[in-house]
Design a protein around this motif. Structure first.
Motif, PDB file in Angstrom:
ATOM      1  N   HIS A 601       4.256  16.844  42.431  1.00 42.98           N
ATOM      2  CA  HIS A 601       4.678  17.608  41.521  1.00 42.98           C
ATOM      3  C   HIS A 601       6.140  18.180  42.385  1.00 42.98           C
ATOM      4  O   HIS A 601       7.112  18.719  42.078  1.00 42.98           O
ATOM      5  N   GLY A 602       5.675  18.306  43.779  1.00 46.93           N
ATOM      6  CA  GLY A 602       6.514  19.072  44.503  1.00 46.93           C
ATOM      7  C   GLY A 602       8.032  18.590  44.676  1.00 46.93           C
ATOM      8  O   GLY A 602       8.768  19.381  44.751  1.00 46.93           O
ATOM      9  N   HIS A 603       8.088  17.244  44.981  1.00 47.71           N
ATOM     10  CA  HIS A 603       9.386  16.695  45.030  1.00 47.71           C
ATOM     11  C   HIS A 603      10.278  16.515  43.840  1.00 47.71           C
ATOM     12  O   HIS A 603      11.256  16.450  43.722  1.00 47.71           O
ATOM     13  N   HIS A 604       9.636  17.191  42.582  1.00 46.87           N
ATOM     14  CA  HIS A 604      10.239  17.322  41.354  1.00 46.87           C
ATOM     15  C   HIS A 604      10.866  18.642  41.298  1.00 46.87           C
ATOM     16  O   HIS A 604      11.955  18.975  41.279  1.00 46.87           O
ATOM     17  N   TRP A 605       9.847  19.642  41.438  1.00 44.80           N
ATOM     18  CA  TRP A 605      10.392  21.060  41.489  1.00 44.80           C
ATOM     19  C   TRP A 605      11.395  21.513  42.547  1.00 44.80           C
ATOM     20  O   TRP A 605      12.164  22.151  42.090  1.00 44.80           O
ATOM     21  N   MET A 606      11.305  20.965  43.689  1.00 39.72           N
ATOM     22  CA  MET A 606      12.102  21.416  44.760  1.00 39.72           C
ATOM     23  C   MET A 606      13.356  20.676  44.509  1.00 39.72           C
ATOM     24  O   MET A 606      14.392  21.288  45.194  1.00 39.72           O
ATOM     25  N   MET A 607      13.720  19.776  43.793  1.00 41.37           N
ATOM     26  CA  MET A 607      14.879  18.914  43.471  1.00 41.37           C
ATOM     27  C   MET A 607      15.508  19.539  41.902  1.00 41.37           C
ATOM     28  O   MET A 607      16.103  18.680  41.380  1.00 41.37           O
ATOM     29  N   GLY A 608      14.882  20.394  41.519  1.00 45.08           N
ATOM     30  CA  GLY A 608      15.435  21.048  40.186  1.00 45.08           C
ATOM     31  C   GLY A 608      14.836  20.297  39.156  1.00 45.08           C
ATOM     32  O   GLY A 608      15.501  20.493  37.998  1.00 45.08           O
ATOM     33  N   THR A 609      13.831  19.458  38.869  1.00 41.31           N
ATOM     34  CA  THR A 609      13.194  18.693  37.889  1.00 41.31           C
ATOM     35  C   THR A 609      11.677  19.327  37.571  1.00 41.31           C
ATOM     36  O   THR A 609      10.844  19.495  38.510  1.00 41.31           O
ATOM     37  N   ILE A 610      11.602  19.557  36.150  1.00 37.23           N
ATOM     38  CA  ILE A 610      10.319  19.986  35.706  1.00 37.23           C
ATOM     39  C   ILE A 610       9.617  18.801  35.358  1.00 37.23           C
ATOM     40  O   ILE A 610       9.957  18.217  34.716  1.00 37.23           O
ATOM     41  N   PRO A 611       8.421  18.805  36.073  1.00 37.23           N
ATOM     42  CA  PRO A 611       7.620  17.488  35.611  1.00 37.23           C
ATOM     43  C   PRO A 611       7.121  17.567  34.338  1.00 37.23           C
ATOM     44  O   PRO A 611       6.624  18.756  33.802  1.00 37.23           O
ATOM     45  N   ASN A 612       7.105  16.365  33.866  1.00 38.15           N
ATOM     46  CA  ASN A 612       6.929  16.434  32.393  1.00 38.15           C
ATOM     47  C   ASN A 612       5.309  15.752  32.021  1.00 38.15           C
ATOM     48  O   ASN A 612       4.726  15.661  33.175  1.00 38.15           O
ATOM     49  N   GLU A 613       5.006  15.616  30.813  1.00 35.78           N
ATOM     50  CA  GLU A 613       3.655  15.334  30.589  1.00 35.78           C
ATOM     51  C   GLU A 613       3.175  14.004  31.281  1.00 35.78           C
ATOM     52  O   GLU A 613       1.858  13.672  31.643  1.00 35.78           O
ATOM     53  N   TRP A 614       4.101  13.038  31.511  1.00 36.10           N
ATOM     54  CA  TRP A 614       4.117  11.912  32.110  1.00 36.10           C
ATOM     55  C   TRP A 614       3.432  12.246  33.583  1.00 36.10           C
ATOM     56  O   TRP A 614       2.610  11.399  34.155  1.00 36.10           O
ATOM     57  N   VAL A 615       4.253  12.950  34.271  1.00 36.34           N
ATOM     58  CA  VAL A 615       4.027  13.199  35.760  1.00 36.34           C
ATOM     59  C   VAL A 615       2.522  13.937  35.885  1.00 36.34           C
ATOM     60  O   VAL A 615       1.966  13.618  36.610  1.00 36.34           O
ATOM     61  N   ILE A 643      11.507  10.586  42.277  1.00 38.84           N
ATOM     62  CA  ILE A 643      11.538  10.926  40.840  1.00 38.84           C
ATOM     63  C   ILE A 643      11.733   9.641  40.166  1.00 38.84           C
ATOM     64  O   ILE A 643      12.966   8.844  40.367  1.00 38.84           O
ATOM     65  N   ASP A 644      10.935   9.227  39.289  1.00 40.17           N
ATOM     66  CA  ASP A 644      10.976   7.892  38.578  1.00 40.17           C
ATOM     67  C   ASP A 644      11.823   8.266  37.301  1.00 40.17           C
ATOM     68  O   ASP A 644      11.977   9.366  36.807  1.00 40.17           O
ATOM     69  N   PRO A 645      12.449   7.385  36.849  1.00 40.87           N
ATOM     70  CA  PRO A 645      13.252   7.356  35.631  1.00 40.87           C
ATOM     71  C   PRO A 645      12.504   8.076  34.400  1.00 40.87           C
ATOM     72  O   PRO A 645      13.142   8.674  33.528  1.00 40.87           O
ATOM     73  N   GLU A 646      11.107   7.601  34.334  1.00 40.05           N
ATOM     74  CA  GLU A 646      10.390   8.262  33.253  1.00 40.05           C
ATOM     75  C   GLU A 646      10.166   9.713  33.419  1.00 40.05           C
ATOM     76  O   GLU A 646       9.975  10.534  32.452  1.00 40.05           O
ATOM     77  N   ASP A 647      10.479  10.484  34.669  1.00 39.03           N
ATOM     78  CA  ASP A 647      10.410  11.883  34.752  1.00 39.03           C
ATOM     79  C   ASP A 647      11.743  12.595  34.829  1.00 39.03           C
ATOM     80  O   ASP A 647      11.694  13.694  34.820  1.00 39.03           O
ATOM     81  N   TYR A 648      12.895  11.902  34.631  1.00 37.07           N
ATOM     82  CA  TYR A 648      14.227  12.728  34.584  1.00 37.07           C
ATOM     83  C   TYR A 648      14.221  13.732  33.435  1.00 37.07           C
ATOM     84  O   TYR A 648      13.796  13.329  32.403  1.00 37.07           O
ATOM     85  N   ASN A 649      14.602  14.793  33.956  1.00 32.60           N
ATOM     86  CA  ASN A 649      14.985  15.960  32.934  1.00 32.60           C
ATOM     87  C   ASN A 649      16.091  15.565  31.911  1.00 32.60           C
ATOM     88  O   ASN A 649      16.739  14.679  32.383  1.00 32.60           O
ATOM     89  N   GLU A 650      16.245  16.204  30.867  1.00 31.75           N
ATOM     90  CA  GLU A 650      17.242  15.887  29.753  1.00 31.75           C
ATOM     91  C   GLU A 650      18.536  15.600  30.604  1.00 31.75           C
ATOM     92  O   GLU A 650      19.350  14.606  30.244  1.00 31.75           O
ATOM     93  N   ILE A 651      19.041  16.521  31.323  1.00 31.68           N
ATOM     94  CA  ILE A 651      20.425  16.634  32.057  1.00 31.68           C
ATOM     95  C   ILE A 651      20.008  16.448  33.559  1.00 31.68           C
ATOM     96  O   ILE A 651      21.180  16.681  34.374  1.00 31.68           O
ATOM     97  N   GLY A 652      18.939  15.910  34.005  1.00 29.79           N
ATOM     98  CA  GLY A 652      18.722  15.788  35.347  1.00 29.79           C
ATOM     99  C   GLY A 652      18.366  17.185  36.105  1.00 29.79           C
ATOM    100  O   GLY A 652      17.612  18.004  35.400  1.00 29.79           O
ATOM    101  N   GLY A 653      18.570  17.091  37.379  1.00 28.51           N
ATOM    102  CA  GLY A 653      18.307  18.185  38.082  1.00 28.51           C
ATOM    103  C   GLY A 653      19.087  18.633  39.088  1.00 28.51           C
ATOM    104  O   GLY A 653      20.628  18.690  38.704  1.00 28.51           O
ATOM    105  N   LEU A 654      18.743  18.768  40.414  1.00 28.86           N
ATOM    106  CA  LEU A 654      19.728  19.516  41.377  1.00 28.86           C
ATOM    107  C   LEU A 654      21.010  18.242  41.683  1.00 28.86           C
ATOM    108  O   LEU A 654      22.131  18.794  41.648  1.00 28.86           O
TER     109      LEU A 654
END
Length: 929
Positions: A601-615, A643-654
């Protein structure tokens, strides 16, 4: 004269008033509070948001990602990580954990589960996903024992992984995510009667009321191939030393030649198999429709730009509920629901989950579990990232209101209809409930589940009477009040951090964002009298006692009392003196929390990506990665530091936000730890090697160092600092009379991971767990020592934090961790008590660099202006050595045949020393041979 002075004073006051501007900001309501759990009132989460779950809430085991109700509505079963909970729903809800903590009730699932649970018509028998074991467990909810199991392997299929499942008359429909298929099991014979191909990583399953049509939601984006030439015996030499390409690029579609090999491409992210919903005719076992629900990556039909940004993340369709004509699919990344007319087998509409004009521009809901009322007029949607259930009017396609839940709602179900009318109770599971709370310290009593953050953080099971319009309106106001407050902030132009992005220019021109691994506040800063700490937990502070048992085996050190050998005690040891020194000289927070439980979770959050249901679902389930399996789904993304392609938020993160805004940036070591990584002592160019072709986020790929060891605790942080200083000097510092080759980027990210800790290695200079902490501490000190002696220090900000807090304990909350800031514009000797999280850090970065917010967590985070001053102090930082008895940097660098020159390190960069530059040039050339 007096009149003139009065006139001048009046003019200055007037000008000051004109120079001030008021801005409305959105900030979390708990920004002045510490985390706390109040099950009868209002709990404060690590994000600073509140939770006030509606109805009756029962605390159960963490991470319930599966939920089923018995047909008569008297029981429920929730499925967790290797655990299930059986709930009696008559009267006051009661829960039984299986297995229990006393060891009297055995586990029926052997520690493996994933999503799927279904009740039989007898209201007693439940079918459970056995996840990684590739089986379905038949379970008796009365005796609390397994009565049978059904394997999905056979008929040419191996390494199956059981995902969602449901009962369809006299058969079970089961998803096998490892083999990308839907399995039909005859319950009378327990035999598989059909295997039907699906898309990638099948995740959600539903069936039409007439039982003729099955619906499969596929959350996988790519089928990831093995790196050509890699075998189980040569993987240490043949793996990729750096990702081959960025995601969703020409190279990722078509392949590329790197490291002397043709690396295959992944194809198009718009393929039918990728993030789609497939309809299966159960009469013929044929797939009759493949639908791409939600907003598509790089949409070519004119909907290419969402909120002024190109779409980089797939829609992540995950859950499905079916009515008499329409099926509804939750698209997590898009914050919307797709409507499928399954008679015409087409997507016919979308329900945007608009909840508040102040928030709707940004994503941040993550719709997950769904349920539909019998009259098909109301849809209930669990909003995983918003701590609420959305009540949707199906006819108008609008959100009617919100119901408050615990932290991270996963599933929602309605009580079955009875003689007195439709279901009147809504049942909701939330993964993290009220939060974690303390997991150590004075007066702490260890609960039966233990003290690890993922165990102590219990989930909630809510029973909520279906609200009428008035109650729903009250609930809606409560949910929004739990999430943010509109705060008017006056900006007089002096604080280096603007109130909002692009409102004015900051004097801070460069930010260095340093991330570390797994430490809590108390274990590092518990001794600081200026903060709210518990000194009894400060095992990595200064003047501490370190004990260890040395094994009789040469070169090995153990830390458990059952090993032979003598106990070694080191007293008055300074483990992390630079952390203490930086905190005292500059500024730190005693009210900062990681949103994450663990690295995934942490490497998603701190790079501006909200973990999705897959994560979230993968993090809560054991799953064996196997690069050499015949089952393609065993090469599944489950990155812990990437961050895997399955995890990318709609417009990405940081990364994506910086690139869109044309902000220069460079990355040292982030996004390097992919599933199946091979991390050895001499994997020093990237820190890890890959046996499977996983792409890097494209924006990061374009701006990442090819010679910096990311996460790999076998590599000393001192080695990383040498790499960092060398590349920084070569790229961005002047050399003699020559100017710097490049301009220093506006943002640098750097990973220093060794405070994660690892096994002891005496021969390499790590005789204790504490040795890794000291290595990390020295690297942090070196980083500031170096940066503060460069020409860029005058307008630099350094932010230092952790990716997660799972390695330690804290007397306030298990999520409380480290946040330090340093630089000329940071207050000296300051302690911030403002509630902060990763969103708060990103808000600082976005506001300073003039980058629009990416998601609702950035938008609503606390504003950390209190850290800063408009009167710069240019004094540099002087690093200090930790206790050499604990960590000897000279010994740690010996395997690499490198010297540790402390005097040279203390001096900082010698920008005008041509002889040194010449020697460094030849040293690099020799290393490359």
């Amino acid at each position: 004269m007096q009149v003139l002075l009065l006139l001048v004073a009046f003019l200055l006051t007037t000008l000051s008033a004109f120079s001030q501007k008021n801005y409305i900001t959105l900030q979390v309501p708990g920004r002045a509070e510490f985390c706390k759990i109040d099950t009868a009132g209002r709990s404060v989460l690590p994000s600073g948001r509140y939770v006030t779950p509606a109805g009756q809430s029962l605390r159960i085991t963490n991470d319930p990602f599966g939920l089923a109700l018995s047909p008569d509505g008297t029981k429920a079963v929730t499925l967790h990580d290797g655990v299930l909970t059986v709930l009696a729903l008559n009267g006051r809800t009661q829960a039984t954990r299986v297995p229990d903590y006393a060891g009297k009730i055995p586990s029926p699932v052997s520690g493996a589960t994933f999503l799927g649970v279904a009740f039989a018509a007898d209201n007693r028998t439940a079918y459970l996903s056995n996840g990684d074991k590739g089986r379905v467990i038949v379970f008796d909810t009365e005796t609390l024992r397994a009565t049978d199991s059904i394997s999905l392997d056979g008929n040419g299929y191996t390494d199956s992984f059981t995902s969602d499942l449901l009962l369809n008359g006299k058969e079970l429909l089961v998803l096998d995510r490892a083999n990308f298929r839907l399995v039909r099991v005859d319950l009378a014979t327990k035999q598989i009667k059909a295997s039907i191909p699906t898309g990638r990583q099948p995740f959600g399953l539903a069936v039409s009321p007439d039982r003729k049509l099955a619906f499969v939601a596929n959350v996988g984006l790519y089928e990831y191939p093995k790196v050509p030439g890699v075998t189980p015996t040569n993987k240490d030499t043949m793996m990729l030393k750096f990702p081959a390409y960025g995601a969703h690029t020409k190279e990722s579609r078509e392949g590329v030649e790197v490291e002397g090999r043709k690396i295959p491409g992944l194809g198009s992210p718009l393929a039918d198999e990728a993030m789609s919903v497939w309809l299966v005719d159960l009469a013929t076992n044929k797939v009759v429709s493949k639908l791409k629900t939600g907003v598509q990556i790089g949409d070519r039909t004119g909907a290419r730009m969402i909120e002024e940004a190109e779409v980089v993340g797939g829609s992540s369709p995950n859950s499905i509920v079916v009515g008499s004509r329409y099926a509804y699919v939750s698209n997590a990344t898009n914050d919307n629901i797709s409507i499928i007319d399954y008679r015409s087998k087409k997507e016919v509409g979308t329900i945007p989950l608009k909840i508040d004009p102040k928030l709707d521009r940004y994503r941040g809901l993550m719709p997950f579990g769904l349920t539909l009322t019998k009259d098909q007029k109301t849809l209930y949607v669990a909003l995983l990232a918003f701590n609420a259930v959305a009540v949707v009017d199906v006819q108008t396609r609008k959100v009617r209101g919100l119901i408050p839940t615990g932290w991270g709602p996963t599933r929602v179900a309605l009580s079955p209809d009875r003689g007195d009318g439709p279901g009147k109770t809504l049942y909701v599971t939330s993964a993290r409930g009220f939060g974690a709370g303390p997991n150590g310290g004075k007066g702490f009593v260890k609960p039966p589940q233990g003290t690890y953050i993922g165990d102590i953080q219990l989930a909630t099971f809510q029973a909520i009477p279906v609200p009428d319009a008035a109650q729903l309106a009250t609930y809606t106001k409560q949910v929004l009040a739990n999430t943010y407050q509109a705060v008017t902030v006056t900006d007089n132009g002096k604080n280096p951090v603007p109130v909002l992005p692009r409102t004015r220019t900051s004097p801070i021109k460069h930010i260095v964002y340093i991330t570390k691994e797994n430490r809590t506040y108390d274990e590092v800063f518990g001794q600081l009298s200026t903060g709210k700490g518990d000194s009894t937990l400060a095992r990595f502070g200064v003047g501490v006692t370190v004990k260890s048992r040395i094994s009789t085996k040469r070169g090995a050190v153990g830390r458990t009392t059952d090993q032979p050998g003598d106990t070694v005690t080191v007293t008055a040891a300074d483990i992390m003196p630079n952390h203490t020194r930086v905190a005292r000289q500059f500024a730190y927070s005693d009210n900062f929390y990681c949103d994450s439980d663990a690295s995934i979770h942490g490497h998603h959050w701190m790079m501006g990506t909200i973990p999705n249901e897959w994560v979230e679902a993968n993090a809560a389930s054991a799953g064996r990665f196997d690069a050499f399996s015949k089952a393609p789904g065993r090469r599944f993304p489950k990155s812990s530091g990437a961050i895997d392609p399955e995890d990318y938020n709609e417009i990405g993160g940081l990364w994506e936000a910086l690139e869109r805004s044309k902000i220069s940036f460079y990355n040292f070591g982030q996004v390097n730890e992919y599933a199946g990584n091979y991390e050895e002592q001499f994997d020093t160019t990237f820190g890890a090697a890959q046996p499977v072709v996983f792409p890097m986020p494209a924006a990061a790929f374009r701006h990442t160092s090819r010679n910096f060891a990311g996460y790999n605790t076998n590599v000393p942080d001192q080695f990383r600092m040498d790499q960092f200083e060398r590349e920084f000097t070569a790229r961005w510092l002047p050399n003699g009379k020559k100017p710097a080759k490049e301009r220093l980027p506006q943002l640098i990210t750097a990973m220093l991971p060794n405070d994660h800790g690892a096994g002891v290695r005496v021969e390499d200079g790590y005789p204790y767990l504490h040795s890794y902490m000291a290595d990390n501490d020295l690297a942090v000190g070196r980083m500031l020592n170096f940066l503060s002696r460069t020409p860029y220090w005058k307008d630099m900000l350094v932010i230092i934090t952790e990716d997660d807090p799972q390695g330690g304990v804290d007397h306030i909350d298990a999520h409380r961790s480290i946040l330090m800031m340093a630089g000329p514009y940071v207050k000296r000797g300051y302690v911030s008590h403002t509630h902060a999280n990763f969103g708060s850090i990103l808000k600082v970065i976005y506001n300073v660099l003039g980058v629009p917010y990416v998601n609702q967590y950035d938008q609503t985070a606390s504003l950390l202006q209190d850290f800063f001053t408009d009167k710069p102090d240019l004094r540099p930082y002087d690093a200090v050595l930790p206790d050499v008895r604990i960590f000897d940097p000279v010994q740690a660098m010996k395997p690499y045949k490198k010297n540790f020159d402390w005097r040279k390190i203390q001096k900082g960069p010698e920008m005008d020393d041509r002889a040194d530059q010449r020697a460094d040039h030849y040293r690099q050339q020799n290393e490359g041979n």
